[in-house]
Design an enzyme around this catalytic site. Structure first.
Site, PDB file in Angstrom:
ATOM      1  N   GLY A  59     -63.984   4.867  17.832  1.00 30.88           N
ATOM      2  CA  GLY A  59     -63.328   5.231  16.572  1.00 30.88           C
ATOM      3  C   GLY A  59     -61.872   4.805  16.551  1.00 30.88           C
ATOM      4  CG  ASP A  60     -58.854   6.643  18.994  1.00 33.50           C
ATOM      5  OD1 ASP A  60     -57.895   7.036  18.315  1.00 33.50           O
ATOM      6  OD2 ASP A  60     -59.578   7.405  19.653  1.00 33.50           O
ATOM      7  CB  SER A  61     -61.375   0.404  19.406  1.00 35.87           C
ATOM      8  OG  SER A  61     -61.162   0.946  20.682  1.00 35.87           O
ATOM      9  N   GLY A 105     -57.802   0.851  14.919  1.00 34.78           N
ATOM     10  CA  GLY A 105     -56.773  -0.112  15.313  1.00 34.78           C
ATOM     11  C   GLY A 105     -57.025  -1.489  14.719  1.00 34.78           C
TER      12      GLY A 105
END
Lengths: 414, 414
Positions: B176-178, B181
């Site tokens: 999710g973070d990637s 990003g």
């Protein structure tokens, strides 16, 4: 905060040609089209096979309404020289080309690097494939599930070794293709900045084309944190840990009385104290070996059992209320039903109603990334095959109405 | 094909400030730094906590070597007015700012929209957060696992309902973070094109800043194919299907004699014929109800049992040989060990040796997307906290050596 009238979306004024099919390249153009670029999708006369994927309504795919949105469809037979000529004329008036034929396929269609450069100096060309345009294994069959397995994602999306004999589940969406599409979008935008002489050099000066080469395997690999580095330095082979996080506890998915799963992330000292109070297990809170994350990790089975014993007493709705009241990060695991009703998604236009000529009113996911000053719109839903052939050939490729009629008669366009 | 000398990487000439921590914003700047942008990471004097994550060697994280690469580290106390002043001077000489404080956090530090516009007209500002900068739930705690659950990914990454009582596994990397990003990187590049007047309008003319607002939940949601649309139109709640694909058969992960899993994607009529021949089950190939994908889907349990019974007889190496010889798309599910040795990754520089001042020679994943004419390099591995503070304050922010010395003495910088 901002009082000026809404500005056009950030990529308006760009024209991008897609010679793509299935998911990866079309996903890249969906994102760029959502941000305002004009997308011209070149399809064979019988259409991109992805048009038939997913659940159907009115005899047509609902996913296509989303996957094909903000694109114009031009149906051309690229086995005919006149079809190649027509597409060449469109490319000559475009900023970028995104394709996902097998490596070398675009050149075999008649669009090798030299030809593309003649057509449009400075063109940005993004090739998306399973393994890349070069290398000994570039010609292997490129399926999303295979790319995800080679990129390292599939091994890590599983229960801990020994927990079950079930095979590792697939991420239930086309994650590898989508991530490759996002990298292709990044490559196209970076190539355009370079072409315009804003960054890098060369592109703008000598008019050479700007090539971007995205592999599905590599796009996935790039997300794998430190696993390659840790293996190289320590021989450490990272293993899956199921619903937990390897380095923090307690955090997992816990069952509710009504058969749902609730995520609880109580993996800090403070949150752990709050959670033990909430579940009536202050005895855990005072045990010396559970005061630190490292200690909790050693006893994670016991902790997860204690939390599950509590969570099973409540329905999911009540559980999330209790956790929220105690200020512990948590959520129900959303299905499509909860997504559709989520007040935050609705407030931000991330679930929105769109009118589709074929389906009527539909829910679509919104436009990401969000530009508050120029949020863009869903200008059209997934078009019918060839819906824009005549218009694009006239407006962009400069064909006369008689020429267009003749191409239809010959079956070159549809 | 291309004979000119290697061009500078596509984003060289851009300067991007990161006021970020953990994964999402720093992942965006890693990708942009890999493509040649100068990245200035602003950190508190005790550093971004992500520096301690993952397996350690020489007392330092190996993941950080990757996550922090191609960045300069400037350590500043942003609670001090002089620290805010110093960072403001850096922003004034930069093209973009990427941050992932809680919503409103950047403004509370002293950098609201008005101030940023004074500092650098046209600046592109990307905010990354769990739920977005607006809306009723924007202030909820933003953990990756929660965003993935709300965005719809977690529910679909599981075995079919009723198969097991185990909780749905997490995708074992920070997906999710990637993905957030990656969307932030797309937003920054789109914003820069707009700022330069190449696309959209407004940015270049009035010098207003270009704001991008990326939510982790929304980044995940945008990948979920047609699930929201199908739910809206048909009330259909998409469910997970484990290792298989809901719409095609047979395709799954199958066990080997040596305890590994091999992906086999034989989900076309032709591939199914090849596979049944290979496993000695021509009887399946001729059964009328298995001639179509729809029929095979109905009998998928039986097919998967037959394939598993065969696959269990061979070690994974032999299995993949047999499948490759029969021209059936397949692969071993790679761990970090297979990734590190893969000839295709090696040939394309996607697994490469890098020298790290602290760790010595390390393996790093390569640069994605790949620009063949200007592939870029890993100019530096993850820097030490504050390694570039003095240099950046002198070169970019225009401080004298005496002023820098004083800031060190006061503890404003480190």
């Amino acid at each position: 905060m901002n009082t000026r009238p809404e500005a056009p979306p950030p990529l308006s004024g760009l024209r991008i040609v897609e010679i793509g099919h299935f998911i990866a390249a079309p996903f890249a153009t969906r994102i760029l089209g959502d941000l305002g670029a004009e997308i011209i999708k070149i399809e064979p006369p019988d259409g991109d096979p992805v048009r038939g994927w997913g659940a159907q309504s009115n005899g047509a795919s609902l996913w296509w309404s989303v996957h094909g949105r903000n694109k114009r469809s031009v149906a051309v037979d690229l086995k005919s020289p006149e079809g190649v000529e027509a597409v060449g004329r469109i490319i000559a008036r475009s900023d970028a080309l995104i394709e996902n034929q097998r490596p070398g396929g675009l050149a075999r269609l008649g669009f090798d690097r030299k030809r593309l450069q003649e057509l449009r100096p400075g063109l940005v060309v993004a090739h998306v494939s399973g393994y890349g345009q070069t290398g000994p294994l570039r010609d292997r069959a490129a399926f999303g599930v295979i790319g995800e397995a080679i990129g390292g994602l599939r091994h890590l999306t599983d229960h801990a070794p020994g927990t079950t004999n079930l095979p590792p589940p697939r991420v239930g969406i086309s994650i590898g293709d989508s991530v490759a599409g996002l990298y292709a979008a990044i490559g196209v935008l970076a190539g355009l900045l370079r072409r315009d002489g804003r960054t890098g050099s060369g592109g703008a000066e000598d008019g050479d084309i700007n090539t971007v080469d995205v592999a599905l395997t590599e796009a996935v690999l790039s997300l794998t944190e430190g696993i390659v580095t840790e293996y190289g330095a320590l021989g450490l082979v990272r293993q899956p840990v199921g619903a937990r996080i390897a380095s923090a506890a307690p955090t997992s998915a816990y069952p509710s009385a009504d058969g749902r799963w609730v995520i609880v992330a109580a993996n800090s000292d403070l949150l752990f104290q709050r959670l033990t109070a909430l579940i009536g297990r202050e005895d855990l809170a005072v045990r010396p070996e559970l005061q630190t994350n490292a200690g909790r990790l050693k006893h994670v089975d016991e902790l997860d059992e204690a939390i599950s014993a509590w969570s099973r007493r409540f329905d999911a709705g009540r559980l999330t209320e209790l956790l929220a009241k105690a200020d512990i990060p948590s959520t129900l695991i959303y299905t499509a039903a909860e997504i559709a009703d989520d007040p935050q998604f609705r407030a931000r236009g991330m679930v929105r109603e769109v009118s589709d000529p074929l389906h009527g009113d539909l829910l679509h996911p919104g436009i990401v990334p969000h530009f508050p000053d120029s949020p863009g719109t869903i200008r059209c839903t997934g078009p019918e095959v060839g819906q824009d052939t005549a218009a694009v050939l006239a407006e962009i490729a400069g064909y006369s109405q008689d020429e267009i009629k003749l191409l239809y008669q010959k079956g070159v366009i549809a």
